[in-house]
Design a protein around this motif. Structure first.
Motif, PDB file in Angstrom:
ATOM      1  N   MET A   1      -6.117  32.083   5.305  1.00 44.77           N
ATOM      2  CA  MET A   1      -5.934  31.831   6.780  1.00 44.77           C
ATOM      3  C   MET A   1      -7.330  31.964   7.575  1.00 44.77           C
ATOM      4  SD  MET A   1      -3.613  32.641   9.061  1.00 44.77           S
ATOM      5  CE  MET A   1      -2.412  33.714   8.329  1.00 44.77           C
ATOM      6  N   PHE A   2      -7.689  31.122   8.653  1.00 39.38           N
ATOM      7  CA  PHE A   2      -8.834  30.747   9.114  1.00 39.38           C
ATOM      8  C   PHE A   2      -8.946  31.574  10.395  1.00 39.38           C
ATOM      9  CE2 PHE A   2     -11.516  28.714  12.136  1.00 39.38           C
ATOM     10  CZ  PHE A   2     -12.683  28.502  11.463  1.00 39.38           C
ATOM     11  N   THR A   3      -9.876  32.521  10.377  1.00 36.26           N
ATOM     12  CA  THR A   3     -10.025  33.440  11.604  1.00 36.26           C
ATOM     13  C   THR A   3     -11.472  33.366  12.104  1.00 36.26           C
ATOM     14  OG1 THR A   3     -10.299  35.342  10.226  1.00 36.26           O
ATOM     15  CG2 THR A   3      -8.106  35.175  11.347  1.00 36.26           C
ATOM     16  N   ASP A   4     -12.363  32.695  11.550  1.00 35.75           N
ATOM     17  CA  ASP A   4     -13.756  32.538  11.886  1.00 35.75           C
ATOM     18  C   ASP A   4     -13.846  31.857  13.156  1.00 35.75           C
ATOM     19  OD1 ASP A   4     -16.636  32.412  11.823  1.00 35.75           O
ATOM     20  OD2 ASP A   4     -16.587  30.879  10.063  1.00 35.75           O
ATOM     21  N   PRO A  29       0.617  36.892  13.605  1.00 32.09           N
ATOM     22  CA  PRO A  29       1.178  37.073  12.272  1.00 32.09           C
ATOM     23  C   PRO A  29       0.219  37.005  11.100  1.00 32.09           C
ATOM     24  CG  PRO A  29       1.360  34.763  13.359  1.00 32.09           C
ATOM     25  CD  PRO A  29       1.076  35.828  14.302  1.00 32.09           C
ATOM     26  N   THR A  30       0.674  37.512  10.061  1.00 29.00           N
ATOM     27  CA  THR A  30      -0.570  37.326   8.749  1.00 29.00           C
ATOM     28  C   THR A  30      -0.193  35.937   8.370  1.00 29.00           C
ATOM     29  OG1 THR A  30       1.532  37.857   7.257  1.00 29.00           O
ATOM     30  CG2 THR A  30       0.176  39.473   8.156  1.00 29.00           C
ATOM     31  N   GLU A  31      -0.981  35.320   7.332  1.00 26.83           N
ATOM     32  CA  GLU A  31      -0.748  33.886   6.659  1.00 26.83           C
ATOM     33  C   GLU A  31       0.675  33.730   6.305  1.00 26.83           C
ATOM     34  OE1 GLU A  31      -2.724  31.152   3.322  1.00 26.83           O
ATOM     35  OE2 GLU A  31      -3.539  33.163   3.624  1.00 26.83           O
ATOM     36  N   HIS A  32       0.991  34.638   5.438  1.00 26.80           N
ATOM     37  CA  HIS A  32       2.539  34.630   5.053  1.00 26.80           C
ATOM     38  C   HIS A  32       3.470  34.506   5.942  1.00 26.80           C
ATOM     39  CE1 HIS A  32       5.875  35.039   2.162  1.00 26.80           C
ATOM     40  NE2 HIS A  32       6.409  35.867   3.024  1.00 26.80           N
ATOM     41  N   GLU A  33       3.508  35.123   7.052  1.00 28.44           N
ATOM     42  CA  GLU A  33       4.226  35.135   8.195  1.00 28.44           C
ATOM     43  C   GLU A  33       4.387  33.746   9.008  1.00 28.44           C
ATOM     44  OE1 GLU A  33       4.508  39.866   9.325  1.00 28.44           O
ATOM     45  OE2 GLU A  33       3.091  38.581  10.270  1.00 28.44           O
ATOM     46  N   LEU A  34       2.983  33.254   8.953  1.00 31.57           N
ATOM     47  CA  LEU A  34       2.646  31.951   9.743  1.00 31.57           C
ATOM     48  C   LEU A  34       3.238  31.010   9.052  1.00 31.57           C
ATOM     49  CD1 LEU A  34       1.494  30.275  11.956  1.00 31.57           C
ATOM     50  CD2 LEU A  34      -0.866  30.391  10.643  1.00 31.57           C
ATOM     51  N   ARG A  35       3.103  30.722   7.730  1.00 29.58           N
ATOM     52  CA  ARG A  35       3.814  29.904   6.853  1.00 29.58           C
ATOM     53  C   ARG A  35       5.210  29.852   7.086  1.00 29.58           C
ATOM     54  NH1 ARG A  35       0.124  27.353   3.428  1.00 29.58           N
ATOM     55  NH2 ARG A  35      -1.766  28.689   2.957  1.00 29.58           N
ATOM     56  N   LEU A 136       1.207  24.071  13.442  1.00 26.51           N
ATOM     57  CA  LEU A 136       1.565  25.378  14.033  1.00 26.51           C
ATOM     58  C   LEU A 136       0.677  26.391  13.989  1.00 26.51           C
ATOM     59  CD1 LEU A 136       3.773  27.199  15.839  1.00 26.51           C
ATOM     60  CD2 LEU A 136       4.589  27.831  13.495  1.00 26.51           C
ATOM     61  N   CYS A 137      -0.208  27.185  15.255  1.00 28.75           N
ATOM     62  CA  CYS A 137      -1.319  28.015  14.980  1.00 28.75           C
ATOM     63  C   CYS A 137      -1.074  28.995  16.088  1.00 28.75           C
ATOM     64  CB  CYS A 137      -2.654  27.334  14.943  1.00 28.75           C
ATOM     65  SG  CYS A 137      -2.729  26.233  16.044  1.00 28.75           S
ATOM     66  N   PHE A 138      -2.250  29.434  16.356  1.00 29.91           N
ATOM     67  CA  PHE A 138      -2.383  30.622  17.445  1.00 29.91           C
ATOM     68  C   PHE A 138      -3.588  30.645  18.201  1.00 29.91           C
ATOM     69  CE2 PHE A 138       1.288  32.487  15.177  1.00 29.91           C
ATOM     70  CZ  PHE A 138       2.032  33.164  16.317  1.00 29.91           C
ATOM     71  N   THR A 165      -7.208  31.324  16.937  1.00 27.90           N
ATOM     72  CA  THR A 165      -7.341  32.865  16.491  1.00 27.90           C
ATOM     73  C   THR A 165      -6.520  33.018  15.111  1.00 27.90           C
ATOM     74  OG1 THR A 165      -5.320  33.616  17.700  1.00 27.90           O
ATOM     75  CG2 THR A 165      -7.589  33.830  18.627  1.00 27.90           C
ATOM     76  N   GLN A 166      -5.600  32.127  14.795  1.00 33.29           N
ATOM     77  CA  GLN A 166      -4.907  32.345  13.341  1.00 33.29           C
ATOM     78  C   GLN A 166      -4.261  30.881  13.115  1.00 33.29           C
ATOM     79  OE1 GLN A 166      -5.325  34.735  11.762  1.00 33.29           O
ATOM     80  NE2 GLN A 166      -3.844  35.994  12.037  1.00 33.29           N
ATOM     81  N   ILE A 167      -4.823  30.393  12.187  1.00 36.99           N
ATOM     82  CA  ILE A 167      -4.569  29.034  11.666  1.00 36.99           C
ATOM     83  C   ILE A 167      -4.778  28.863  10.327  1.00 36.99           C
ATOM     84  CG2 ILE A 167      -7.010  28.346  12.421  1.00 36.99           C
ATOM     85  CD1 ILE A 167      -5.594  25.340  13.172  1.00 36.99           C
ATOM     86  N   LEU A 168      -4.241  28.149   9.544  1.00 34.04           N
ATOM     87  CA  LEU A 168      -4.160  27.908   8.098  1.00 34.04           C
ATOM     88  C   LEU A 168      -5.427  27.007   7.779  1.00 34.04           C
ATOM     89  CD1 LEU A 168      -0.268  27.294   7.247  1.00 34.04           C
ATOM     90  CD2 LEU A 168      -1.778  29.400   7.086  1.00 34.04           C
ATOM     91  N   GLU A 169      -6.183  27.363   6.786  1.00 39.66           N
ATOM     92  CA  GLU A 169      -7.390  26.725   6.351  1.00 39.66           C
ATOM     93  C   GLU A 169      -7.168  25.165   6.130  1.00 39.66           C
ATOM     94  OE1 GLU A 169     -10.009  28.255   3.292  1.00 39.66           O
ATOM     95  OE2 GLU A 169      -9.479  30.200   3.869  1.00 39.66           O
TER      96      GLU A 169
END
Length: 197
Positions: A1-4, A29-35, A136-138, A165-169
């Protein structure tokens, strides 16, 4: 999960974004929840893009004799992309539609008729049709100000900067590749325009 929050290159390009406000009292959400939130169309397109990327890396090692095979595979890939695009466009969309103006690996900028509040969080579905990117991201609003027209007049619209702020790598990689692809196309068009002038 990318938060940088490190800055990535950003490119001007039209796209569509659907924003849904995220409750202030609810954790991201966490990476798992986002997926788990990903709709079927987005899951399909992400899987196809990953497979395609892996395959193209292997094909680069083939010699010139394989060029026709590579061209044929690219054509097949394009056909699959078009079908997936149709599937995505027919899916129900959640949130308010915004016109995108810039995108990159760190965030996006969108245009809307109303000003967004700084630091507000949104769940966002992003569609960059030309590059077949859908994710899909935040995001968090970092700035929202009146949009200036080409003749430096203030319009009745706002341009808002949204930072991921919350996106998959894998989605960050897609955005970075898409921004480079768009830039290459823009440079090619400029070069062609100069040679015609």
């Amino acid at each position: 999960m990318f938060t940088d929050t490190s800055p990535y290159f950003s490119v001007k390009h039209d796209f569509t974004a659907y924003l849904s406000p995220w409750p202030k009292d609810q954790a991201l959400p966490t990476e798992h929840e986002l997926r788990a939130m990903l709709p079927t169309g987005l899951l399909l397109i992400n899987e196809v893009k990953t497979l395609e990327s892996d395959c193209l890396l292997q094909l680069r090692h083939l010699d010139d004799d394989a060029k026709s095979v590579v061209d044929y595979l690219k054509l097949q890939s394009r056909k699959i992309d078009l079908v997936l695009q149709y599937v995505l466009e027919s899916e129900q969309r959640e949130g308010e539609q915004y016109q995108g103006m810039y995108f990159g690996g760190s965030g996006i900028r969108v245009i809307n008729d109303s000003q967004l509040v700084e630091n507000d969080q949104y769940k966002i579905t992003l569609h960059i049709r030309d590059e077949l990117v859908a994710l899909l991201c935040f995001v968090k609003v970092t700035a929202s100000q009146p949009l200036h027209t080409d003749d430096n007049q203030v319009s009745d619209q706002y341009i808002s900067s949204l930072e991921f702020t919350q996106i998959l790598e894998t989605d960050v990689e897609q955005l970075v590749k898409a921004s480079l692809s768009v830039q290459q196309k823009q440079l090619k068009l400029r070069k062609q325009a100069k040679t015609k002038a």
